[in-house]
Motif scaffolding. Structure first.
Motif, mmCIF file in Angstrom:
data_model
loop_
_atom_site.group_PDB
_atom_site.id
_atom_site.type_symbol
_atom_site.label_atom_id
_atom_site.label_comp_id
_atom_site.label_asym_id
_atom_site.label_seq_id
_atom_site.Cartn_x
_atom_site.Cartn_y
_atom_site.Cartn_z
ATOM 1 N N SER A 1 41.565 -2.157 121.454
ATOM 2 C CA SER A 1 41.460 -0.592 120.688
ATOM 3 C C SER A 1 42.529 -0.292 120.904
ATOM 4 O O SER A 1 43.028 0.292 119.963
ATOM 5 C CB SER A 1 40.318 -0.238 121.237
ATOM 6 N N ALA A 2 43.642 -0.456 121.648
ATOM 7 C CA ALA A 2 44.875 0.364 121.512
ATOM 8 C C ALA A 2 46.165 -0.346 120.889
ATOM 9 O O ALA A 2 47.067 -0.508 120.441
ATOM 10 C CB ALA A 2 45.162 0.664 122.964
ATOM 11 N N GLY A 3 46.001 -1.691 120.575
ATOM 12 C CA GLY A 3 46.930 -3.137 121.312
ATOM 13 C C GLY A 3 47.056 -3.565 119.450
ATOM 14 O O GLY A 3 48.141 -3.957 118.834
ATOM 15 N N TRP A 4 45.582 -3.424 118.837
ATOM 16 C CA TRP A 4 46.031 -3.548 116.890
ATOM 17 C C TRP A 4 46.940 -3.153 116.558
ATOM 18 O O TRP A 4 47.882 -3.684 115.522
ATOM 19 C CB TRP A 4 45.050 -3.102 116.423
ATOM 20 N N TRP A 5 46.166 -1.780 116.984
ATOM 21 C CA TRP A 5 47.983 -0.628 116.291
ATOM 22 C C TRP A 5 49.451 -1.212 116.491
ATOM 23 O O TRP A 5 50.079 -1.503 115.833
ATOM 24 C CB TRP A 5 47.441 0.714 116.344
ATOM 25 N N VAL A 6 49.542 -1.617 117.665
ATOM 26 C CA VAL A 6 50.771 -1.227 118.448
ATOM 27 C C VAL A 6 51.199 -2.587 118.020
ATOM 28 O O VAL A 6 52.521 -3.059 117.597
ATOM 29 C CB VAL A 6 50.350 -1.664 120.371
ATOM 30 N N ALA A 7 50.038 -3.842 117.297
ATOM 31 C CA ALA A 7 51.303 -4.677 117.698
ATOM 32 C C ALA A 7 51.251 -5.444 116.042
ATOM 33 O O ALA A 7 52.264 -6.191 115.071
ATOM 34 C CB ALA A 7 49.356 -5.724 117.006
ATOM 35 N N ILE A 8 50.664 -4.538 114.988
ATOM 36 C CA ILE A 8 51.348 -4.309 113.555
ATOM 37 C C ILE A 8 52.562 -3.684 113.632
ATOM 38 O O ILE A 8 53.432 -3.958 112.527
ATOM 39 C CB ILE A 8 50.215 -3.107 112.954
ATOM 40 N N VAL A 9 52.356 -2.800 114.359
ATOM 41 C CA VAL A 9 53.604 -2.048 114.305
ATOM 42 C C VAL A 9 54.753 -3.524 115.089
ATOM 43 O O VAL A 9 56.528 -2.499 113.610
ATOM 44 C CB VAL A 9 53.658 -0.221 115.254
ATOM 45 N N GLU A 10 54.829 -3.916 115.662
ATOM 46 C CA GLU A 10 55.950 -4.509 116.547
ATOM 47 C C GLU A 10 55.918 -5.746 115.371
ATOM 48 O O GLU A 10 57.457 -6.872 115.539
ATOM 49 C CB GLU A 10 55.325 -5.140 117.709
ATOM 50 N N LEU A 11 55.172 -5.959 114.879
ATOM 51 C CA LEU A 11 55.709 -6.777 114.265
ATOM 52 C C LEU A 11 55.321 -7.077 112.830
ATOM 53 O O LEU A 11 55.921 -8.356 112.094
ATOM 54 C CB LEU A 11 53.671 -7.760 113.873
ATOM 55 N N VAL A 12 55.426 -5.635 112.060
ATOM 56 C CA VAL A 12 55.928 -5.495 110.613
ATOM 57 C C VAL A 12 57.576 -5.854 110.611
ATOM 58 O O VAL A 12 58.303 -5.201 111.782
ATOM 59 C CB VAL A 12 55.051 -4.181 109.927
ATOM 60 N N PRO B 1 58.812 2.775 108.588
ATOM 61 C CA PRO B 1 59.506 3.976 109.644
ATOM 62 C C PRO B 1 60.081 3.565 110.287
ATOM 63 O O PRO B 1 59.577 2.701 111.796
ATOM 64 C CB PRO B 1 58.748 4.711 109.273
ATOM 65 N N TYR B 2 61.312 4.470 110.729
ATOM 66 C CA TYR B 2 61.481 3.909 112.334
ATOM 67 C C TYR B 2 60.361 4.818 113.694
ATOM 68 O O TYR B 2 60.623 5.582 113.254
ATOM 69 C CB TYR B 2 63.183 4.632 112.100
ATOM 70 N N VAL B 3 60.784 3.675 114.528
ATOM 71 C CA VAL B 3 59.578 4.566 115.277
ATOM 72 C C VAL B 3 60.498 5.829 116.586
ATOM 73 O O VAL B 3 61.251 5.525 116.558
ATOM 74 C CB VAL B 3 59.956 3.408 116.614
ATOM 75 N N GLY B 4 60.015 6.731 116.436
ATOM 76 C CA GLY B 4 60.298 8.428 116.658
ATOM 77 C C GLY B 4 60.346 7.689 117.779
ATOM 78 O O GLY B 4 59.864 8.032 118.494
ATOM 79 N N GLY B 5 61.666 8.407 118.739
ATOM 80 C CA GLY B 5 61.937 8.485 119.991
ATOM 81 C C GLY B 5 61.972 7.387 120.289
ATOM 82 O O GLY B 5 62.102 7.178 121.916
ATOM 83 N N SER B 6 62.769 6.144 120.076
ATOM 84 C CA SER B 6 62.810 5.508 120.462
ATOM 85 C C SER B 6 64.218 4.621 120.153
ATOM 86 O O SER B 6 64.720 5.313 119.038
ATOM 87 C CB SER B 6 62.341 3.870 120.404
ATOM 88 N N GLN B 7 65.235 4.035 121.056
ATOM 89 C CA GLN B 7 66.714 3.583 120.538
ATOM 90 C C GLN B 7 67.102 2.377 120.004
ATOM 91 O O GLN B 7 67.686 2.084 119.242
ATOM 92 C CB GLN B 7 67.039 4.100 122.144
ATOM 93 N N THR B 8 65.494 1.667 120.025
ATOM 94 C CA THR B 8 65.895 0.390 119.527
ATOM 95 C C THR B 8 64.879 -0.136 118.138
ATOM 96 O O THR B 8 64.181 -1.071 118.233
ATOM 97 C CB THR B 8 65.832 -1.299 120.528
ATOM 98 N N ASN B 9 63.809 1.461 117.663
ATOM 99 C CA ASN B 9 63.182 0.700 117.028
ATOM 100 C C ASN B 9 61.616 0.303 117.805
ATOM 101 O O ASN B 9 61.457 -0.272 116.719
ATOM 102 C CB ASN B 9 63.502 0.514 115.759
ATOM 103 N N SER B 10 61.519 0.248 118.935
ATOM 104 C CA SER B 10 60.559 -0.604 118.765
ATOM 105 C C SER B 10 59.327 0.572 119.666
ATOM 106 O O SER B 10 59.916 1.514 120.462
ATOM 107 C CB SER B 10 61.092 -1.583 120.424
ATOM 108 N N PHE B 11 57.836 0.802 119.632
ATOM 109 C CA PHE B 11 56.952 0.653 120.265
ATOM 110 C C PHE B 11 57.167 0.664 121.202
ATOM 111 O O PHE B 11 56.093 2.229 122.247
ATOM 112 C CB PHE B 11 55.584 1.032 119.435
ATOM 113 N N LEU B 12 57.202 -0.149 121.418
ATOM 114 C CA LEU B 12 57.007 -0.555 123.405
ATOM 115 C C LEU B 12 58.132 0.221 123.500
ATOM 116 O O LEU B 12 57.829 0.330 124.896
ATOM 117 C CB LEU B 12 57.254 -2.608 123.763
ATOM 118 N N GLU B 13 59.303 0.002 124.151
ATOM 119 C CA GLU B 13 60.407 1.016 124.084
ATOM 120 C C GLU B 13 60.228 2.619 124.300
ATOM 121 O O GLU B 13 60.493 3.346 125.378
ATOM 122 C CB GLU B 13 61.625 1.183 123.655
ATOM 123 N N LEU B 14 59.266 2.666 123.419
ATOM 124 C CA LEU B 14 58.744 4.322 123.555
ATOM 125 C C LEU B 14 58.031 4.217 124.678
ATOM 126 O O LEU B 14 57.656 5.534 125.324
ATOM 127 C CB LEU B 14 58.653 4.420 122.048
#
Length: 701
Positions: free
Chosen positions: A247-258, A264-277
Motif C-alpha cells: 500500500s505504500a510501495g506502489w507509489w514509491v516504486a513508480i516515482v523511483e522507476l520513472v 517532477p523533481y522530488v522536493g526536499g531531497s538533494q538527489t531527486n530521490s524519494f527514498l533519500e527524502l
C-alpha cells in the motif's frame, strides 16, 4: 371488519421501514440505553460544528499545500506526484496522499477555501467516531463519549482538523489501523490486521516514517493478545507487513522507476530521490537533527533549534497548551486501567485496548520528546487520540468502582491533577479570559470532594459528573473555541491564544499585514510568517513576527526585515529562501497579477521565484504555474543554473520575481537558487510593479 387494500398495505411497508431505520439510527440497538445513541450523534454534531464554523477565516491556510492542490486540479500528473505547480517543476516535500483527498474535493466543487478545508474537518469527525467505537466495544458508553470529547476538544486537534496539513489524514488512518488491529485481536482473523497494515501504508504516503510510530504497539498487542497460536500470529503479522509494503510501495516504486526527466523533481531531497527524502530530511534526519537543506540546523545536544529535548519537552510553553491538557491524567489513568483490568489474562480485549493506546502514547511521545530535528508543536496532534482513549477508559473504570473508597480516593486525585494542570496552562495565557481558570479551579475542588462521597442520588451523581467534566475539559475546549475565531495561515500554525514564553515553533505573527515585494521593497509575502493567531508575537528569531523583526526563542530581536508581517528583506541578490519561508498573505497587488498573467498561456511557467511559499502566493493569486526554485526552503538543486538557463532560452519562463529573504538561515543544501538569482539580476533588467521587483526573462539587458 375493516380490511386494507393490498396497495395500502404495500405502501405502508416502506414508510414503516424508514421510521424503523431512523429510530435505530437515533436510538441504537435495542440493548443500549435510550440516551446513548443520541449522545453519540450529538458528540459528532458538536465536533462538526467546532471544526467547520467560520472555516473560511483561514483562507488558503497553508498556501504551500493549497497551491499544490490547485496544481493538481489543473493537471493529473501534478495530482499524482503532488507537484507544487501544474507544469510539474518540483513536488512538495511530502508524499501526496492527503493532497489526493483534498484534490478530489477541489475537482468536484472548485478551488476555494471550503473545498480545501472541509475534507480535513470531516476527517476529524470520522476520527472521533472511530475512537468512540474502539472504546465502546469493550467499555461503557460514558467512557467512549469521554474519549471522543477529549479528542474533539484538544486544541491542536481543532487546529489541524481545520487546516490543510497532512496530519489530519494521518490521525484518521492511525485510529483506523488501531480499530482494525483490535478487531483482529478479538476475532483472530487475518483480514483485519492486513487491512490495518494497508492503512499504515497509506499513512506512509501521507507523512512517511511518522506513520510507522504506531507499528510497535500494534505488532506487540497482536502478538500478546491474540488467541491464535504463536506461529499463526506471526504469519498474520507477516501478511500485514506485506500489506504495508504494497500500500505504500506502489507509489514509491513508480516515482523511483520513472526517469527523472519524465517526472517532477522530488522536493526536499538533494538527489531527486524519494527514498533519500524518506530516510533523510523527512526520516532519520528528524530524529538526529542532521537534515540537509533544513530550515535551520537542528541539534542533538539537548537544546537544538527546535527546543530543548528531554522528558519534559512536551510540557514546555510552545507545546504544552497544544496537547498536554490531559497528558498527565492519561499517564496516570494508564496505570489505573492496567490495575483495574489486570494483566494476567493476556487475551482480554480490554487489556489489548489499553495496551495499544498506552503503547502508542509512550512510543510517539518519547520520539517527539527526544528528536533533534525539525519538530513543530502541531505534530503533537498525533498524541490526541491516545490521550482521549486512555482518559475515557480510565475515567469509566474509576466510575464503575466508585463504591470502593480506595478507588474514590484515586479518582479524587485524578480530578485534582487534571484541574491543577489546566489551571497552570490557563495561567500561561493570563491576559486572555482569566475567569476561565478560576471556574476550572472551583470545579476541580468541587469535583474532587464529590467523587470522594459514596454513590448517592441521581442528581448528586449528575452534579459530580458535570463538575469533573468542567475541571477536565473547559480549559482545552475554551482554547479550541478561541482557535476557531481567528485566522491561521502559513506553515507553523499554533492553537489557542498567545501564551507566555512561546519559543521556536510556537505562535506566529499577525495575519495579512504584508504583501509581496522584491528588491529594495518591503519584502516578500508577509502576513502570518509563522502561522500563529492574530496578534501573537513571532516565534522564530530569523523569520520575524508582527513587524519587520520577531523575537527569537532566546528572546533576541530578530534581524529587521527577515520575514514576518511586512515581509522579508529585499535586495537584488535574493538568497535561498522565498518571500516568506513559513508562508503568509496571498494578497498580491492587482497590478502584479495583471503583469504576471499577461500572455501567461504562451509560457510553461508564468514566473519563477525562490522558495515554494513565495511561488504559492503568486500562483494562487494568478492561477498560473509559478516555478518554486529550490523547493520549500530554496535549498534543493532544482533546477540547476544550467537547466534554468536552458528553460529561459527556450522561452518557457516569463518573469523572475526577486527573492526576499535568506530562506530562514539554512546552513546546508544546494546554492543553486543563489546562482540563478545572481545570473538573472546580472543579465536582465529589473522593473518595479507596485513595490514588487520583476525581471522579464524574455528581454535580456
Amino acid at each position: 371488519m375493516t380490511t386494507r387494500s393490498p396497495l395500502a398495505s404495500a405502501g405502508a411497508l416502506p414508510g414503516s421501514a424508514v421510521r424503523s431505520g431512523l429510530l435505530r439510527l437515533v436510538r441504537g440497538r435495542a440493548d443500549t440505553a435510550a440516551w446513548e445513541r443520541p449522545a453519540f450523534l450529538g458528540l459528532l454534531l458538536a465536533t462538526g460544528v467546532l471544526y467547520v464554523v467560520d472555516l473560511a477565516v483561514n483562507g488558503w491556510a497553508n498556501a504551500f499545500y493549497s497551491a499544490a492542490v490547485q496544481a493538481g486540479s489543473q493537471s493529473w500528473e501534478a495530482f499524482f506526484y503532488g507537484s507544487s505547480d501544474a507544469a510539474n517543476a518540483i513536488t512538495v516535500d511530502k508524499p501526496p496522499a492527503f493532497l489526493w483527498v483534498i484534490g478530489v474535493s477541489v475537482r468536484l466543487f472548485g478551488l476555494n477555501s471550503w473545498s480545501i478545508l472541509v475534507p480535513e474537518a470531516l476527517m476529524g469527525v470520522a476520527s472521533v467516531a472511530i475512537l468512540y467505537r474502539i472504546v465502546r466495544r469493550r467499555f461503557s458508553a460514558g467512557a467512549a463519549l469521554t474519549a471522543g470529547a477529549v479528542l474533539a476538544t484538544t486544541p491542536v486537534a481543532t487546529l489541524m482538523f481545520r487546516y490543510d496539513n497532512p496530519d489530519a489524514l494521518l490521525v484518521l488512518l492511525t485510529v483506523g489501523a488501531i480499530a482494525l488491529t483490535l478487531r483482529g485481536v478479538e476475532s483472530g482473523r487475518m483480514r483485519w490486521v492486513v487491512w490495518a497494515g494497508a492503512l499504515v501504508g497509506l499513512g506512509f504516503l501521507t507523512k512517511q516514517l511518522q506513520a510507522f510510530l504506531v507499528l510497535p504497539p500494534l505488532v506487540g498487542v497482536y502478538l500478546v493478545a491474540s488467541q491464535r497460536p504463536l506461529l499463526r500470529r506471526i504469519g498474520h503479522l507477516l501478511a500485514a507487513a506485506v500489506a504495508v509494503v504494497v500500500s505504500a510501495g506502489w507509489w514509491v516504486a513508480i516515482v523511483e522507476l520513472v526517469p527523472a526527466s519524465s517526472r517532477p523533481y522530488v522536493g526536499g531531497s538533494q538527489t531527486n530521490s524519494f527514498l533519500e527524502l524518506t530516510f533523510g530530511y523527512n526520516g532519520l534526519g528528524r530524529v538526529t537533527g542532521d537534515e540537509t537543506g533544513s530550515v535551520v540546523p537542528g541539534g542533538t545536544t539537548g537544546a537544538g533549534s527546535w527546543g530543548a529535548t528531554g522528558l519534559t519537552r512536551l510540557f514546555g510553553s510552545e507545546f504544552a497548551t497544544q496537547i498536554t491538557w490531559l497528558l498527565p491524567t492519561a499517564l496516570v489513568l494508564l496505570v489505573v486501567a492496567l490495575v483495574a483490568v489486570g494483566v494476567r489474562r493476556r487475551t482480554d480485549p480490554r487489556l489489548a485496548t489499553i495496551l495499544v493506546f498506552g503503547g502508542s502514547l509512550l512510543v510517539t511521545g518519547l520520539v517527539f520528546s527526544f528528536m533533534g530535528g525539525i519538530f513543530h508543536p502541531y505534530y503533537t496532534v498525533a498524541l490526541a487520540p491516545y490521550i482521549g482513549g486512555l482518559v475515557g477508559i480510565g475515567a469509566g473504570l474509576l466510575r464503575q468502582r466508585r463504591t470502593v473508597l480506595a478507588w474514590r480516593i484515586v479518582a479524587a486525585a485524578v480530578v485534582g491533577l487534571s484541574g491543577a494542570w489546566a489551571f497552570v496552562l490557563l495561567s500561561e495565557a493570563s491576559s486572555w479570559q482569566p475567569w476561565i481558570r478560576w471556574v476550572v479551579l472551583a470545579a476541580t475542588l468541587v469535583g474532587a470532594v464529590l467523587v470522594l462521597l459514596p454513590p448517592g442520588p441521581r442528581l448528586l451523581s449528575g452534579v459530580t459528573v458535570a463538575a469533573v467534566l468542567v475541571a477536565a475539559l473547559l480549559g482545552p475546549a475554551a482554547f479550541s473555541v478561541q482557535t476557531t475565531t481567528v485566522a491561521h495561515t502559513g506553515a507553523l500554525p499554533s492553537a489557542g491564544p498567545q501564551v507566555s514564553g512561546a519559543g521556536q515553533g510556537g505562535p506566529g505573527g499577525a495575519v495579512g499585514q504584508g504583501r509581496p515585494g522584491g528588491a529594495g521593497s518591503p519584502g516578500g509575502p508577509g502576513g502570518q510568517a509563522n502561522g500563529g493567531t492574530a496578534g501573537q508575537a513571532g516565534s522564530s528569531g530569523d523569520q520575524g513576527g508582527p513587524t519587520d523583526g520577531g523575537t527569537s526563542a532566546e528572546g533576541r530581536q530578530a534581524p529587521t526585515g527577515t520575514g514576518g508581517a511586512t515581509g522579508g528583506a529585499g535586495g537584488p541578490t535574493g538568497g535561498r529562501g522565498g518571500a516568506s519561508l513559513n508562508g503568509g498573505s496571498t494578497d498580491v497587488p492587482d497590478e502584479v497579477v495583471a503583469a504576471l498573467s499577461d500572455d501567461a498561456d504562451t509560457f510553461t511557467w508564468a514566473a519563477a521565484t525562490v522558495g515554494s511559499n513565495s511561488a504559492a502566493t503568486y500562483q494562487l493569486a494568478t492561477g498560473d504555474p509559478v516555478m518554486a526554485i529550490g523547493g520549500y526552503n530554496g535549498t534543493d538543486p532544482a533546477p540547476t543554473l544550467a537547466r534554468f538557463e536552458a528553460l529561459v532560452a527556450a522561452g518557457e519562463v516569463h518573469w523572475f520575481i526577486a527573492g526576499s529573504g535568506d530562506g530562514g538561515g539554512s546552513s546546508s543544501g544546494s546554492d543553486a537558487a543563489e546562482q540563478i538569482t545572481s545570473w538573472v539580476t546580472s543579465h536582465f533588467a529589473a522593473t518595479t510593479v507596485d513595490g514588487v521587483t520583476l525581471y522579464d526573462l524574455t528581454s535580456a539587458s
